[in-house]
Every structure is written in structure tokens, then in C-alpha cells.
Scaffold this active site. Structure first.
Site, PDB file in Angstrom:
ATOM      1  N   THR A   1       2.490  -7.435  -5.342  1.00 48.71           N
ATOM      2  CA  THR A   1       2.577  -6.969  -4.267  1.00 48.71           C
ATOM      3  C   THR A   1       2.123  -5.601  -4.067  1.00 48.71           C
ATOM      4  O   THR A   1       2.276  -4.623  -3.008  1.00 48.71           O
ATOM      5  CB  THR A   1       4.061  -6.935  -3.671  1.00 48.71           C
TER       6      THR A   1
ATOM      7  N   ALA B   1       8.469   4.392  -9.128  1.00 47.98           N
ATOM      8  CA  ALA B   1       8.363   3.179  -8.329  1.00 47.98           C
ATOM      9  C   ALA B   1       7.175   3.245  -7.439  1.00 47.98           C
ATOM     10  O   ALA B   1       6.721   4.439  -6.960  1.00 47.98           O
ATOM     11  CB  ALA B   1       9.705   3.065  -7.452  1.00 47.98           C
ATOM     12  N   LYS B   2       6.616   2.154  -6.757  1.00 49.60           N
ATOM     13  CA  LYS B   2       5.582   2.209  -5.785  1.00 49.60           C
ATOM     14  C   LYS B   2       5.646   3.017  -4.648  1.00 49.60           C
ATOM     15  O   LYS B   2       5.049   3.860  -4.369  1.00 49.60           O
ATOM     16  CB  LYS B   2       5.403   0.649  -5.381  1.00 49.60           C
ATOM     17  N   ARG B   3       7.095   3.038  -4.319  1.00 55.52           N
ATOM     18  CA  ARG B   3       7.341   3.453  -3.116  1.00 55.52           C
ATOM     19  C   ARG B   3       7.695   5.251  -3.234  1.00 55.52           C
ATOM     20  O   ARG B   3       7.522   5.956  -2.318  1.00 55.52           O
ATOM     21  CB  ARG B   3       8.854   2.937  -2.300  1.00 55.52           C
TER      22      ARG B   3
ATOM     23  N   GLY C   1       5.281   6.714  -5.053  1.00 54.91           N
ATOM     24  CA  GLY C   1       3.753   7.236  -5.453  1.00 54.91           C
ATOM     25  C   GLY C   1       3.657   7.164  -6.974  1.00 54.91           C
ATOM     26  O   GLY C   1       2.871   7.924  -7.198  1.00 54.91           O
TER      27      GLY C   1
END
Length: 279
Positions: free
Chosen positions: A12, A240-242, A244
Site C-alpha cells: 500500500t 511510519a508512512k503517515r 513521512g
């Protein structure tokens, strides 16, 4: 016992240092013991999974110098296994259809709060739901716990852990928009693939309470777990992805050597300026 570990990312988005940290640990554990390291792509979220992210995952792991045994397994090709497990639970009278939306649950005055936020208050438990209506399937947690009895599991860091799945309430096992939830799919897959040691981040520790219950209900073996510390960025936030976090693809494009990075992670070191271990 032959050690079998796995790395099971969702396609994802791009992998980041936190993913590399987990993959390196699982790979090293298997290789040092003469065992097997498996790669599983958890792609049952059809609205967010992308083929380009799968290619990126494979490229990132090769860049890190990590190899895997056997073919890459895709959850999207294993839906019959999840359907069979759900049918078995239904035959035991342990699951029910639910038509509640997130807004419905959040608005319910009786909804308690648990480790993951609002816990489902059981609105649809015992209701007759038209199968033609869009619905998810929930585990009747009270009945499931009563059937399974007291449970525990072994975590190499936390020791023996008494399972307490009740904190999660009636968890979703199959979603309206996906044929399985993370809880059901990962439990079925780890057993089917013979995974002996599950090495993953501390953020999934609480989910293991549910996985241990499902293992007992479905008659599946229980792996040894190791929920390792997470990585934090320079700002102290979890990578984490969220948040950045820099992707491995960005680091690769910037000229960083992947095998050196993997060796540093194995030794408990992060590149200068990239944050800290043991967050």
C-alpha cells in the site's frame, strides 16, 4: 525444530527503514539457524494495494541483500483458505453478520474504549441480518473466549503472556470490502506456511491476543513471537508512512548501499541523522 520466519508487508506504499529493520531481523534469525525465510505479500486490501508497490518491495529487499525461500505468496490468491476458516467459525456459532458503520459505532453511547479506540458494543450480536445487505463478519468474543478457555503465548522479549483478547471486543474477521481481516488472514497464513517464529514490531503486540484465540479455535499451532522495538525518527515520532518516513527507494536513489544498511541494522545501528532504535 527448523526455524521458519517471514516478512509480510502490505503493498500500500513504499517500504521505509522500519520495514527494513523488521525484515533484517526475521531474515537473520532464519539464516543464522539454518532455517527458512518466507516472503508474503498481504494484498487483500484491493482499494489500496498496488502492483507497483509489490515491485518496489522486491527491489528493496534485493537491495538490502535479503533473499527468501520458495515463491512469493500473495494473500489475494489464498481467499479460499480464509473463507474456509470463517465457515468453520460460523459452524461453531462464533461469528455474526454486522451492518454497523464506523459512524454508528462511534455514536453508540454504550461503546467502550479499548487499546485501539472505540470497542464495538455488540449492536448486531443476536440480530437477524439479511445476507443480501452489505455486511462484515464479527467474532462473538464472549462465546469464543468461553469455548477456548485460558490461553497464553511465548514472546522472546516479554516472556509468557496471558492472552486477553476481550480487550478488543467483537473484532471484524471479514470486512464489507475485503474477504478477510488482518487478524484472520495472518493467523491462517502463518499456520499454513509453517511459520515457527513471528518477528514483528511492538505495535502488533496487542493483536497477538486475538491471533492466539483464533489459533485455539481453529486448532492451529502457536508460533514463538518476538515483538521488537520500533524505530523513531529524529523528531521522536515512530517511523511510519503517515509520518513521512524516508522510503528505502529514496535512500537507494540517493546512493546509500543497501547491504551496508542491512548490516548496520542487524548490529543495532541507524545511519547518522535517521533517528534511534528502541523507541
Amino acid at each position: 525444530m527448523s526455524i521458519v520466519t517471514r516478512f509480510a508487508p502490505s503493498p500500500t506504499g513504499a517500504l521505509h527503514l522500519g520495514h527494513a529493520w523488521s525484515a533484517v531481523q526475521a531474515h537473520s534469525r532464519a539464516r543464522e539457524a539454518g532455517g527458512r525465510f518466507l516472503l508474503r505479500i498481504e494484498d487483500i486490501d484491493g482499494t489500496r494495494s498496488r502492483p507497483e508497490h509489490v515491485e518496489g518491495i522486491l527491489a528493496d529487499l534485493r537491495w538490502l541483500g535479503l533473499d527468501w525461500d520458495g515463491e512469493v505468496v500473495f494473500q489475494s490468491q489464498r481467499l479460499a483458505l480464509y473463507a474456509d476458516a470463517l465457515a468453520r467459525l460460523e459452524a461453531m456459532g462464533l461469528v455474526y453478520r454486522c451492518i454497523c458503520t464506523r459512524a454508528d459505532i462511534a455514536a453508540a453511547a454504550s461503546a467502550p474504549h479499548g487499546v485501539g479506540g472505540v470497542v464495538y458494543p455488540g449492536t448486531c450480536r443476536g440480530r437477524s441480518i439479511d445476507p443480501a445487505r452489505p455486511h462484515c463478519w464479527r467474532l462473538d468474543m464472549g462465546r469464543a473466549i468461553e469455548r477456548a478457555g485460558p490461553l497464553d503465548w511465548t514472546d522472546e522479549i516479554a516472556g509468557t503472556v496471558a492472552a486477553d483478547p476481550a480487550m478488543h471486543g467483537d473484532v471484524v474477521l471479514a470486512r464489507k470490502d475485503a474477504p478477510s481481516s488482518y487478524h484472520l488472514a495472518v493467523t491462517v497464513d502463518d499456520a499454513a506456511q509453517g511459520v515457527s517464529h513471528v518477528i514483528r514490531g511492538r505495535d502488533l503486540f496487542e493483536a497477538t491476543h486475538v491471533h492466539r484465540l483464533l489459533q485455539a479455535l481453529l486448532g492451529l499451532p502457536t508460533p514463538v513471537y518476538r515483538h521488537h522495538a520500533l524505530l523513531a525518527g529524529p523528531d521522536g515520532e515512530r517511523l511510519a508512512k503517515r509520518h513521512g518516513a524516508p522510503s528505502l527507494a529514496d535512500l537507494r536513489a540517493g546512493g546509500m548501499d543497501g547491504k551496508t544498511l542491512a548490516m548496520d541494522l542487524k548490529a543495532g545501528r541507524l545511519p547518522l541523522g535517521f533517528g534511534a532504535m528502541n523507541a
